[in-house]
Design a protein around this motif. Structure first.
Motif, PDB file in Angstrom:
ATOM      1  N   GLY A  92       0.797  -1.229   0.000  1.00 61.05           N
ATOM      2  CA  GLY A  92       0.000   0.000   0.000  1.00 61.05           C
ATOM      3  C   GLY A  92       0.824   1.270   0.000  1.00 61.05           C
ATOM      4  O   GLY A  92       0.282   2.368   0.118  1.00 61.05           O
ATOM      5  N   PHE A  93       2.149   1.132  -0.125  1.00 58.34           N
ATOM      6  CA  PHE A  93       3.022   2.325  -0.159  1.00 58.34           C
ATOM      7  C   PHE A  93       3.520   2.564  -1.582  1.00 58.34           C
ATOM      8  O   PHE A  93       3.200   3.565  -2.208  1.00 58.34           O
ATOM      9  N   VAL A  94       4.310   1.631  -2.112  1.00 64.38           N
ATOM     10  CA  VAL A  94       4.742   1.712  -3.510  1.00 64.38           C
ATOM     11  C   VAL A  94       4.656   0.319  -4.112  1.00 64.38           C
ATOM     12  O   VAL A  94       4.691  -0.689  -3.396  1.00 64.38           O
ATOM     13  N   TYR A  95       4.560   0.253  -5.444  1.00 70.21           N
ATOM     14  CA  TYR A  95       4.586  -1.031  -6.136  1.00 70.21           C
ATOM     15  C   TYR A  95       6.052  -1.405  -6.316  1.00 70.21           C
ATOM     16  O   TYR A  95       6.803  -0.733  -7.021  1.00 70.21           O
ATOM     17  N   MET A  96       6.468  -2.496  -5.646  1.00 69.09           N
ATOM     18  CA  MET A  96       7.899  -2.787  -5.510  1.00 69.09           C
ATOM     19  C   MET A  96       8.586  -3.034  -6.847  1.00 69.09           C
ATOM     20  O   MET A  96       9.719  -2.632  -7.059  1.00 69.09           O
ATOM     21  N   ARG A  97       7.893  -3.682  -7.786  1.00 68.21           N
ATOM     22  CA  ARG A  97       8.535  -3.976  -9.071  1.00 68.21           C
ATOM     23  C   ARG A  97       8.874  -2.720  -9.851  1.00 68.21           C
ATOM     24  O   ARG A  97       9.790  -2.716 -10.685  1.00 68.21           O
ATOM     25  N   GLU A  98       8.143  -1.646  -9.597  1.00 70.70           N
ATOM     26  CA  GLU A  98       8.389  -0.396 -10.315  1.00 70.70           C
ATOM     27  C   GLU A  98       9.191   0.598  -9.471  1.00 70.70           C
ATOM     28  O   GLU A  98       9.369   1.750  -9.871  1.00 70.70           O
ATOM     29  N   SER A  99       9.632   0.165  -8.279  1.00 69.47           N
ATOM     30  CA  SER A  99      10.317   1.095  -7.371  1.00 69.47           C
ATOM     31  C   SER A  99      11.614   0.477  -6.858  1.00 69.47           C
ATOM     32  O   SER A  99      11.978   0.655  -5.695  1.00 69.47           O
ATOM     33  N   THR A 100      12.301  -0.266  -7.720  1.00 74.20           N
ATOM     34  CA  THR A 100      13.509  -0.970  -7.277  1.00 74.20           C
ATOM     35  C   THR A 100      14.593  -0.018  -6.794  1.00 74.20           C
ATOM     36  O   THR A 100      15.306  -0.306  -5.833  1.00 74.20           O
ATOM     37  N   ASP A 101      14.730   1.141  -7.442  1.00 74.65           N
ATOM     38  CA  ASP A 101      15.761   2.103  -7.035  1.00 74.65           C
ATOM     39  C   ASP A 101      15.472   2.642  -5.638  1.00 74.65           C
ATOM     40  O   ASP A 101      16.381   2.769  -4.803  1.00 74.65           O
ATOM     41  N   LEU A 102      14.193   2.956  -5.380  1.00 73.39           N
ATOM     42  CA  LEU A 102      13.816   3.485  -4.061  1.00 73.39           C
ATOM     43  C   LEU A 102      14.031   2.416  -2.992  1.00 73.39           C
ATOM     44  O   LEU A 102      14.573   2.709  -1.915  1.00 73.39           O
ATOM     45  N   ILE A 103      13.615   1.185  -3.263  1.00 75.94           N
ATOM     46  CA  ILE A 103      13.764   0.104  -2.286  1.00 75.94           C
ATOM     47  C   ILE A 103      15.240  -0.146  -2.000  1.00 75.94           C
ATOM     48  O   ILE A 103      15.656  -0.323  -0.842  1.00 75.94           O
ATOM     49  N   SER A 104      16.061  -0.155  -3.048  1.00 75.93           N
ATOM     50  CA  SER A 104      17.499  -0.379  -2.869  1.00 75.93           C
ATOM     51  C   SER A 104      18.127   0.723  -2.022  1.00 75.93           C
ATOM     52  O   SER A 104      18.920   0.444  -1.110  1.00 75.93           O
ATOM     53  N   ALA A 105      17.745   1.976  -2.308  1.00 75.23           N
ATOM     54  CA  ALA A 105      18.279   3.100  -1.532  1.00 75.23           C
ATOM     55  C   ALA A 105      17.827   3.014  -0.079  1.00 75.23           C
ATOM     56  O   ALA A 105      18.592   3.310   0.853  1.00 75.23           O
ATOM     57  N   ALA A 106      16.573   2.580   0.151  1.00 76.45           N
ATOM     58  CA  ALA A 106      16.051   2.443   1.517  1.00 76.45           C
ATOM     59  C   ALA A 106      16.793   1.340   2.259  1.00 76.45           C
ATOM     60  O   ALA A 106      17.081   1.465   3.460  1.00 76.45           O
ATOM     61  N   GLN A 107      17.132   0.243   1.568  1.00 80.76           N
ATOM     62  CA  GLN A 107      17.884  -0.840   2.208  1.00 80.76           C
ATOM     63  C   GLN A 107      19.254  -0.358   2.678  1.00 80.76           C
ATOM     64  O   GLN A 107      19.692  -0.662   3.800  1.00 80.76           O
ATOM     65  N   LYS A 108      19.934   0.382   1.811  1.00 79.93           N
ATOM     66  CA  LYS A 108      21.243   0.923   2.175  1.00 79.93           C
ATOM     67  C   LYS A 108      21.120   1.877   3.360  1.00 79.93           C
ATOM     68  O   LYS A 108      21.959   1.889   4.264  1.00 79.93           O
ATOM     69  N   HIS A 109      20.051   2.684   3.363  1.00 77.88           N
ATOM     70  CA  HIS A 109      19.827   3.641   4.443  1.00 77.88           C
ATOM     71  C   HIS A 109      19.651   2.912   5.776  1.00 77.88           C
ATOM     72  O   HIS A 109      20.256   3.295   6.784  1.00 77.88           O
ATOM     73  N   VAL A 110      18.852   1.847   5.777  1.00 79.06           N
ATOM     74  CA  VAL A 110      18.621   1.080   7.006  1.00 79.06           C
ATOM     75  C   VAL A 110      19.906   0.375   7.444  1.00 79.06           C
ATOM     76  O   VAL A 110      20.212   0.299   8.641  1.00 79.06           O
ATOM     77  N   TYR A 111      20.690  -0.125   6.479  1.00 79.23           N
ATOM     78  CA  TYR A 111      21.962  -0.779   6.799  1.00 79.23           C
ATOM     79  C   TYR A 111      22.863   0.170   7.583  1.00 79.23           C
ATOM     80  O   TYR A 111      23.444  -0.202   8.626  1.00 79.23           O
ATOM     81  N   HIS A 112      22.965   1.414   7.112  1.00 76.91           N
ATOM     82  CA  HIS A 112      23.814   2.400   7.801  1.00 76.91           C
ATOM     83  C   HIS A 112      23.253   2.748   9.180  1.00 76.91           C
ATOM     84  O   HIS A 112      24.009   2.969  10.136  1.00 76.91           O
ATOM     85  N   ILE A 113      21.923   2.799   9.303  1.00 74.37           N
ATOM     86  CA  ILE A 113      21.307   3.079  10.612  1.00 74.37           C
ATOM     87  C   ILE A 113      21.682   1.981  11.604  1.00 74.37           C
ATOM     88  O   ILE A 113      22.078   2.261  12.744  1.00 74.37           O
ATOM     89  N   LEU A 114      21.600   0.723  11.169  1.00 70.21           N
ATOM     90  CA  LEU A 114      21.937  -0.396  12.046  1.00 70.21           C
ATOM     91  C   LEU A 114      23.393  -0.337  12.479  1.00 70.21           C
ATOM     92  O   LEU A 114      23.714  -0.534  13.669  1.00 70.21           O
ATOM     93  N   ARG A 115      24.298  -0.060  11.541  1.00 72.55           N
ATOM     94  CA  ARG A 115      25.723   0.000  11.860  1.00 72.55           C
ATOM     95  C   ARG A 115      26.017   1.142  12.840  1.00 72.55           C
ATOM     96  O   ARG A 115      26.783   0.979  13.799  1.00 72.55           O
ATOM     97  N   GLU A 116      25.358   2.287  12.611  1.00 65.63           N
ATOM     98  CA  GLU A 116      25.576   3.440  13.497  1.00 65.63           C
ATOM     99  C   GLU A 116      25.076   3.154  14.909  1.00 65.63           C
ATOM    100  O   GLU A 116      25.744   3.503  15.893  1.00 65.63           O
TER     101      GLU A 116
END
Length: 561
Positions: A494-518
């Motif tokens: 209900g937020f974005v259609y994942m198949r059409e938002s791969t760039d956004l999802i990938s960027a969000a994954q990297k963002h969360v990865y850095h949050i966890l490390r910090e």
């Protein structure tokens, strides 16, 4: 939750019903005695997802349960009796007084909740007088859209507090119901009315409200002129309208089938109490109505407010087990939408029209009249009862304001009229008035399960899910070595259609990865709560910067031991 009443002051406050249509519940308190007048529900707003209705928080009454002498009821509509089971669950010892028809409806509600055997129910009439050590209660007859409608007078040492309930001054009521008792109202006025709490629903209507008899004649003419099958929808508790529809069916040789549990109960109660006199053979079951010629058939059902589970909505959607729409059907809506229900009603009318039915509704066809008096009736109530103080109740804020202006036009001083909010405590004597505190009364939501503990947080979450969607974050971490072992993976609903938002999802994954490390770098043993909080706050800001939407974030952190 502070109420500071002096020993000689009468306190008046609303647990519900001010600034809103519905949830009527008003209290009079003098020293150690409280009288409750009505206990209703309110229909939810469109953004209150999955909520059936709204009741009030009864905490103040629970805290002061030893002071409560009685709950007295003006009439049997949901916005005046629907909350009674929830109140009695908390304070079962309260004696409840109601008119015969209202009492029959209350019994049904309490039986559903398993409370009937433990409840103290008593019948009241217009000549009933309840006496307590310091207060007493009497009644006066009014008219509304339901039988057995009374106003309430709570007699105090400072004068009477009058509550009109829902009222209009119909001089030609139907079903052999008596007209309003102007003599009793005038007698109360001559004895001395300290304050009048008056129905504000039609405060913006400058005229008298049309009599129920006018609508009965109009409906009879409409029904007489219909050739096909008739589906008649109204409130189950509007026995006047039900009686009119059944009488028109009898006069035109139609059989009547009843659908909807509340309609079945309402008709049965009307028959048992002698209000409905239906010739034998008129009422038939679903099987017989399906084999009755259309010109000889009428379906009487619930659902005039567009309720999704009511009989009419299921008929319109084609999901009713026994009844389906026919091309020449005429559907009559004999009610007006309650505020908040207009969208649902319009949607239902469109559905019925698309299915080929002819729909009759609205004032243009004279198939409904209000049960609430307009400004002229409101003026008459004030002139007859001659109150010292005036409090508009049962209405949205603007209606209360207009009603005070109407009161002032009759000569009431402006400083003797009060536009209160739920919880405001007005302290009165014959010579003084002041606000004596405020009771905190949050909303209590009842969902489809009947549970009355759906909190504001749950409703807010439902709003976010409906408007913004959901993002789930899953990651496996090793706190000891400060490593992210798997993920983070992100799922969207209900937020974005994942198949059409791969760039956004990938960027969000990297963002969360850095949050966890910090977070792990800050603290070798961070709490799961801190980790989740950091992900929610940071990821929401990140996604808002990219999409201008704030979905609900649901982190799932798996720790490797």
């Amino acid at each position: 939750m502070s109420v500071k009443l002096k020993n000689n002051e009468v306190g008046i406050f609303a647990i519900g019903g001010l600034g809103e249509i519905g949830r009527n519940m008003y209290c009079v308190q003098f020293q150690d005695e409280i009288i409750i007048m009505d206990c209703g529900i309110k229909f939810p707003e469109d953004d209150e997802m999955g909520i059936n209705y709204v009741i009030s928080d009864y905490s103040y009454l629970v805290k002061n349960r030893d002071k409560i002498k009685a709950l007295v009821v003006t009439h049997g509509h949901e916005d005046h009796i629907g909350g009674i089971p929830y109140l009695l669950e908390k304070i079962p010892e309260i004696p409840v007084y109601a008119t015969p028809f209202a009492l029959s409806l209350i019994r049904g509600k309490l039986e559903e909740h398993g409370l009937l055997k433990t409840s103290k129910l008593y019948e009241e009439h217009e000549d009933t007088v309840l006496k307590f050590p310091k207060l007493s209660v009497s009644f006066f007859r009014t008219t509304h859209s339901i039988p057995d409608t009374l106003g309430i007078a709570v007699h105090t040492p400072q004068g009477a507090i009058l509550f009109t309930g829902d009222f209009k001054l119909d001089l030609t009521p139907v079903m052999n119901q008596p007209a309003p008792d102007f003599q009793e109202m005038a007698r109360l006025g001559n004895e001395g009315v300290l304050a009048l709490l008056s129905d504000s629903t039609n405060a913006e209507v400058p005229t008298f409200t049309k009599s129920e008899r006018f609508v009965a004649k109009s409906l009879h003419n409409i029904i007489t002129g219909i050739d096909g099958r008739i589906i008649f929808a109204t409130f189950a508790s509007n026995l006047y309208r039900v009686s009119t529809a059944i009488q028109a069916a009898v006069d035109t040789g139609r059989k009547v089938a009843i659908f909807g549990r509340s309609m079945e109960n309402g008709v049965q109660n009307g028959i048992d109490l002698g209000y409905l006199k239906i010739p034998e053979g008129t009422l038939v079951d679903a099987n017989e109505i399906n084999h009755t010629p259309p010109e000889k058939a009428m379906i009487l059902c619930t659902g005039s407010q567009g309720e999704p589970l009511a009989a009419l909505s299921r008929i319109a959607n084609g999901t009713h087990r026994q009844i389906s729409l026919q091309p020449n059907d005429t559907v009559i809506f004999s009610s007006n939408p309650i505020p908040g229900n207009t969208t649902s009603v319009n949607h239902l009318i469109n559905k019925l029209t698309e299915a080929g039915a002819k729909v009759v509704h609205g004032k243009i066809h004279n198939v409904h009249t209000s049960g609430h008096g307009g400004q002229e009736e409101q003026k008459m109530m004030i002139e007859i009862t001659k109150p010292e103080y005036f409090i508009p109740v049962h209405g949205e804020y603007r209606m209360q304001v207009v009603h005070t202006e109407t009161a002032q036009s009759t000569g009431m001083p402006a400083d003797h009229t009060f536009v209160l909010k739920n919880g405001d405590v007005l302290a009165l004597t014959k010579d003084s008035s002041r606000i004596a505190g405020h009771i905190n009364i949050p909303d209590v939501f009842v969902d489809t399960s009947g549970s009355a503990d759906v909190g504001n947080v749950v409703v807010r979450d439902r709003q976010i899910l409906a408007e913004e969607g959901l993002v789930v974050v899953v990651a496996t971490v090793d706190y000891k070595h400060q490593r992210v072992l798997a993920g983070p993976d992100i799922l969207s609903r209900g937020f974005v259609y994942m198949r059409e938002s791969t760039d956004l999802i990938s960027a969000a994954q990297k963002h969360v990865y850095h949050i966890l490390r910090e977070e792990m770098a800050k603290n070798p043993r961070p709490s799961e709560r801190d980790i989740k909080k950091a992900i929610i706050e940071n990821l929401q800001d990140f996604l808002y910067s990219k999409t201008e939407r704030r979905p609900m974030i649901l982190p799932m952190i798996i720790e490797k031991k």
